[in-house]
Design an enzyme around this catalytic site. Structure first.
Site, mmCIF file in Angstrom:
data_model
loop_
_atom_site.group_PDB
_atom_site.id
_atom_site.type_symbol
_atom_site.label_atom_id
_atom_site.label_comp_id
_atom_site.label_asym_id
_atom_site.label_seq_id
_atom_site.Cartn_x
_atom_site.Cartn_y
_atom_site.Cartn_z
ATOM 1 N N ALA A 62 0.917 -1.142 0.000
ATOM 2 C CA ALA A 62 0.000 0.000 0.000
ATOM 3 C C ALA A 62 0.961 1.195 0.000
ATOM 4 C CB ALA A 62 -0.908 -0.005 1.218
ATOM 5 N N PRO A 63 1.285 1.696 -1.182
ATOM 6 C CA PRO A 63 2.431 2.597 -1.360
ATOM 7 C C PRO A 63 2.232 4.011 -0.816
ATOM 8 C CG PRO A 63 1.284 2.334 -3.438
ATOM 9 C CD PRO A 63 0.614 1.410 -2.447
ATOM 10 N N CYS A 64 2.302 4.125 0.494
ATOM 11 C CA CYS A 64 2.138 5.420 1.149
ATOM 12 C C CYS A 64 3.270 6.382 0.798
ATOM 13 C CB CYS A 64 2.008 5.255 2.657
ATOM 14 S SG CYS A 64 3.282 4.237 3.404
ATOM 15 N N HIS A 65 4.386 5.851 0.297
ATOM 16 C CA HIS A 65 5.479 6.731 -0.122
ATOM 17 C C HIS A 65 5.100 7.589 -1.327
ATOM 18 C CE1 HIS A 65 6.099 3.085 -2.553
ATOM 19 N NE2 HIS A 65 6.634 3.886 -3.459
#
EC number: 2.1.1.63
Length: 182
Positions: A142-145
């Site tokens: 879950a690419p919060c970056h």
């Protein structure tokens, strides 16, 4: 829609080397990803696990082949490799909605917190989206970056801003680089 919340019988911790440091991987007995974080943020990962699953022990094990291979492919340049991984996270319905929405941000693109709030149909919930983003237990998947500030600059990242910059550069995303510490 996010996967249903559930309580696993077992939590298995494994480790994998990567270009941005050792990755900690927590899966359940069905090989679904429950947590993914970086070795230098192990206390944060344990806090998030405790919030989602209570005070439980993890046992050391080997990362499921599909998880290890997906991570290796991602770091080798196959930026879509993580999208097919099975994951289950416990959290509030709102948090899981935000985490699911993170998976819709394609590699190489970024989105602001406001944009993410709009994407889930809650344009006034920018701060709540930021808090949910910060509590994301499955970094990279879950690419919060990929969530950045309104000015295009890097804002907080549970794995550290230098790691966030590396990941975004690896994906070819546009962003304002952080100023070096003085």
């Amino acid at each position: 829609m996010p996967p249903e919340a559930s309580f696993p019988r077992d939590l298995i911790l494994s480790r994998l080397a990567s270009p941005v440091g050792e990755i900690l991987i927590v899966t359940d007995e069905g090989e679904a990803l429950r947590a993914l974080d970086f070795h230098d943020y192990a206390p944060r990962m344990r806090r998030l696990l405790a919030r989602g699953y209570g005070e439980r022990e993890t046992r050391e094990g080997t990362a499921p082949r599909q998880v290890a291979e997906a991570l290796e492919r991602y770091f080798a340049g196959d930026l879509a490799a993580l999208s097919g991984l099975a994951w289950r996270t416990n959290g509030t319905d709102f948090q899981r909605e935000v985490w699911s929405a993170l998976t819709t941000i394609p590699a190489g693109e970024t989105l602001t917190y406001k944009g993410l709030a709009q994407r889930i149909g809650r344009p006034a919930a920018v701060r709540a989206v930021g808090l949910a983003n910060g509590a994301n237990p499955i970094a990279l998947v879950a690419p919060c970056h990929r969530v950045i500030g309104a000015d295009g600059g890097l804002t907080g990242y549970g794995g550290g801003l230098s790691r966030k910059a590396w990941l975004l550069a690896h994906e070819g995303a546009q962003f304002k680089a952080p100023h070096p510490a003085r």
